[in-house]
Design an enzyme around this catalytic site. Structure first.
Site, PDB file in Angstrom:
ATOM      1  N   ASP A   1       0.869  -1.174   0.000  1.00  0.00           N
ATOM      2  CA  ASP A   1       0.000   0.000   0.000  1.00  0.00           C
ATOM      3  C   ASP A   1       0.909   1.228   0.000  1.00  0.00           C
ATOM      4  OD1 ASP A   1      -1.737  -2.125   0.617  1.00  0.00           O
ATOM      5  OD2 ASP A   1      -3.047  -0.815   1.790  1.00  0.00           O
TER       6      ASP A   1
ATOM      7  N   LYS B   1     -10.092   0.194  -2.546  1.00  0.00           N
ATOM      8  CA  LYS B   1      -9.989  -0.106  -1.122  1.00  0.00           C
ATOM      9  C   LYS B   1     -10.432   1.105  -0.319  1.00  0.00           C
ATOM     10  CE  LYS B   1      -6.691  -1.379   2.532  1.00  0.00           C
ATOM     11  NZ  LYS B   1      -5.326  -1.879   2.813  1.00  0.00           N
TER      12      LYS B   1
ATOM     13  N   LYS C   1      -6.834   3.390  -3.217  1.00  0.00           N
ATOM     14  CA  LYS C   1      -7.241   3.343  -1.802  1.00  0.00           C
ATOM     15  C   LYS C   1      -7.524   4.757  -1.316  1.00  0.00           C
ATOM     16  CE  LYS C   1      -5.186   2.028   2.679  1.00  0.00           C
ATOM     17  NZ  LYS C   1      -4.016   1.371   3.313  1.00  0.00           N
TER      18      LYS C   1
END
Length: 230
Positions: free
Chosen positions: A100, A193, A164
């Site tokens: 991430d 996400k 995300k």
């Protein structure tokens, strides 16, 4: 209450979307061990831990279906592209299979899209060579609607597997509106996400209804325990 427009997410279905997360700077090895035990027990998609704990998580989760994730250039995204690449390579070598990364927010807001793409590819390319996936954190609370659209498209074009919403350390977390914009920008071929401030079953369901197919949360156990078994 969960409205009729929301998907009837069962415990197993929701667990399979959750990244069980522990990124607090004061997190201890014992807490990471508990996180991994919970993730394996509930069948979560992944754990997300700070880089220092990747070897521990990889050892504890070996032989399970739970993926080991970590963060790159977190939480500001303000390092160089070379910094991001070095962090990614180290995390992959330590056993991470999901990264991430935080996009370079200031460059994006300044309109330096080409440089943003270079930062993204510095992580995405080595990750994909290693068979890992990359989620690009946009930090949507700092962005305008146009910037959310543009950054999500840049991430998709660079080969990101997910976009995300948030680090969880910024001025705001996931919102349904941001998730919808991100889903519209990337289409069905890239994951979305939702992370930041998701602490209960109803909120998780709303994020999925808005277009998320992964949920980042430190409240995964409470969320799935509130979900119907079948």
């Amino acid at each position: 209450m969960i409205g009729p427009e929301l998907p009837p997410l069962t415990r197993a279905a929701l667990a399979a979307m959750i990244d069980h997360t522990l990124l607090r700077p004061e997190a201890t090895p014992d807490q990471v061990e508990r996180l991994c035990t919970e993730a394996a027990h509930h069948g979560f998609a992944a754990v997300c831990v700070n880089p220092v704990f990747v070897p521990l998580a990889a050892r504890l989760l070996a032989g399970t279906r739970v993926k080991v994730g970590t963060v790159v250039d977190f939480p500001f995204g303000a390092g160089t592209a070379a910094d991001k690449a070095r962090q990614a390579e180290a995390a992959l070598a330590a056993g991470a299979v999901e990264l991430d990364m935080v996009q370079p927010i200031g460059l994006l807001k300044g309109g330096h899209d080409r440089e943003v793409a270079e930062h993204l590819r510095a992580v995405i390319e080595p990750a994909h060579r290693a068979g890992a996936i990359v989620k690009v954190i946009l930090e949507t609370a700092l962005l305008t609607d146009e910037e959310i659209d543009r950054s999500a498209r840049l991430a998709a074009e660079a080969g990101a597997d997910f976009v995300k919403t948030s680090t969880g350390f910024g001025p705001g977390g996931a919102t349904e509106a941001a998730v919808r914009r991100m889903r519209a920008a990337v289409g069905p071929g890239v994951g979305v996400k939702a992370a930041g401030g998701i602490r209960d079953y109803e909120t998780a369901c709303r994020m999925v209804a808005a277009g998320a197919n992964r949920i980042g949360t430190s409240s995964g156990v409470a969320i799935v325990n509130a979900a119907p078994v079948a």
